[in-house]
Design a protein around this motif. Structure first.
Motif, short mmCIF file in Angstrom:
data_model
loop_
_atom_site.label_atom_id
_atom_site.label_comp_id
_atom_site.label_asym_id
_atom_site.label_seq_id
_atom_site.Cartn_x
_atom_site.Cartn_y
_atom_site.Cartn_z
N ASP A 5 0.85 -1.19 0.00
CA ASP A 5 0.00 0.00 0.00
C ASP A 5 0.89 1.24 0.00
O ASP A 5 1.78 1.38 0.82
N PRO A 6 0.68 2.19 -0.90
CA PRO A 6 1.58 3.34 -0.97
C PRO A 6 1.44 4.27 0.23
O PRO A 6 2.32 5.07 0.49
N GLY A 7 0.37 4.22 0.93
CA GLY A 7 0.22 5.05 2.09
C GLY A 7 -0.45 6.37 1.81
O GLY A 7 -0.71 7.14 2.71
N GLN A 8 -0.73 6.67 0.56
CA GLN A 8 -1.40 7.92 0.23
C GLN A 8 -2.64 7.62 -0.59
O GLN A 8 -2.71 6.65 -1.32
N ASP A 9 -3.62 8.46 -0.43
CA ASP A 9 -4.82 8.33 -1.23
C ASP A 9 -4.52 8.83 -2.64
O ASP A 9 -3.81 9.81 -2.81
N PRO A 10 -5.06 8.15 -3.69
CA PRO A 10 -4.83 8.66 -5.05
C PRO A 10 -5.50 10.01 -5.21
O PRO A 10 -6.60 10.23 -4.73
N ILE A 11 -4.81 10.90 -5.89
CA ILE A 11 -5.36 12.24 -6.07
C ILE A 11 -6.25 12.24 -7.30
O ILE A 11 -6.03 11.48 -8.26
N GLU A 12 -7.23 13.07 -7.27
CA GLU A 12 -8.12 13.18 -8.41
C GLU A 12 -7.46 14.03 -9.48
O GLU A 12 -6.55 14.81 -9.21
N GLU A 13 -7.94 13.85 -10.73
CA GLU A 13 -7.37 14.61 -11.84
C GLU A 13 -7.66 16.09 -11.65
O GLU A 13 -8.75 16.48 -11.26
N ASP A 14 -6.66 16.87 -11.92
CA ASP A 14 -6.78 18.32 -11.77
C ASP A 14 -7.75 18.87 -12.81
O ASP A 14 -7.75 18.44 -13.96
N ALA A 15 -8.54 19.83 -12.43
CA ALA A 15 -9.51 20.44 -13.34
C ALA A 15 -8.80 21.16 -14.48
O ALA A 15 -9.31 21.25 -15.60
N ARG A 16 -7.60 21.66 -14.22
CA ARG A 16 -6.85 22.35 -15.27
C ARG A 16 -6.45 21.39 -16.38
O ARG A 16 -6.45 21.74 -17.56
N LEU A 17 -6.09 20.14 -16.01
CA LEU A 17 -5.71 19.15 -17.02
C LEU A 17 -6.89 18.77 -17.89
O LEU A 17 -6.77 18.64 -19.11
N SER A 18 -8.05 18.55 -17.28
CA SER A 18 -9.22 18.20 -18.09
C SER A 18 -9.62 19.36 -19.00
O SER A 18 -10.04 19.15 -20.13
N SER A 19 -9.47 20.59 -18.51
CA SER A 19 -9.75 21.75 -19.34
C SER A 19 -8.78 21.84 -20.51
O SER A 19 -9.16 22.15 -21.63
N LEU A 20 -7.52 21.53 -20.24
CA LEU A 20 -6.50 21.55 -21.30
C LEU A 20 -6.80 20.49 -22.35
O LEU A 20 -6.71 20.75 -23.55
N LYS A 21 -7.18 19.29 -21.91
CA LYS A 21 -7.51 18.23 -22.86
C LYS A 21 -8.69 18.63 -23.74
O LYS A 21 -8.69 18.38 -24.94
N GLN A 22 -9.68 19.26 -23.14
CA GLN A 22 -10.85 19.69 -23.90
C GLN A 22 -10.45 20.75 -24.93
O GLN A 22 -10.88 20.71 -26.08
N ARG A 23 -9.63 21.71 -24.55
CA ARG A 23 -9.20 22.74 -25.49
C ARG A 23 -8.35 22.16 -26.60
O ARG A 23 -8.43 22.60 -27.76
N LEU A 24 -7.52 21.15 -26.29
CA LEU A 24 -6.71 20.50 -27.33
C LEU A 24 -7.61 19.77 -28.32
O LEU A 24 -7.36 19.82 -29.54
N ARG A 25 -8.64 19.08 -27.84
CA ARG A 25 -9.57 18.39 -28.73
C ARG A 25 -10.26 19.40 -29.66
O ARG A 25 -10.40 19.16 -30.85
N GLN A 26 -10.67 20.53 -29.09
CA GLN A 26 -11.32 21.56 -29.91
C GLN A 26 -10.36 22.13 -30.95
O GLN A 26 -10.73 22.36 -32.11
N ALA A 27 -9.12 22.35 -30.54
CA ALA A 27 -8.13 22.89 -31.48
C ALA A 27 -7.84 21.91 -32.61
O ALA A 27 -7.73 22.30 -33.78
#
Length: 105
Positions: A5-27
């Motif tokens: 067990d790594p001892g840390q809770d997995p972090i959720e994906e940052d909202a900035r990354l999902s926004s960046l992915k969306q803008r890249l798809r649009q571009a």
């Protein structure tokens, strides 16, 4: 805790990354629309035009060169040059007509 067990809770994906992915798809989508569909055969037509031009120039220049050499060797200036230039033009146009009668792919 266990050793695997790594001892840390997995972090959720940052909202900035999902926004960046969306803008890249649009571009990418906008770029595809801007470029349009790729035209097959565009390069083939360009090569065919270059081939026709090469046949025309090569036939005339080749006939002229051969006629000039014959004139220099035989001393028949300018008749061999004119006759061979005419033959070069005839051969060039014959080759161009043969190229134009070929079926397209």
């Amino acid at each position: 805790m266990t050793e695997s067990d790594p001892g840390q809770d997995p972090i959720e994906e940052d909202a900035r990354l999902s926004s960046l992915k969306q803008r890249l798809r649009q571009a990418h989508h906008k770029e595809k629309v801007r470029k349009g569909a790729p035209r097959d055969g565009h390069d083939e037509n360009y090569r065919l035009g270059n081939r026709v031009l090469a046949e025309l120039i090569g036939g005339i220049a080749g006939g002229t060169l051969i006629g000039w050499v014959i004139d220099r060797l035989a001393g028949t200036s300018p008749w061999a040059l004119l006759v061979m230039m005419f033959f070069g033009i005839v051969v060039a146009f014959r080759n161009i007509i043969r190229i134009s009668n070929q079926r397209s792919k």
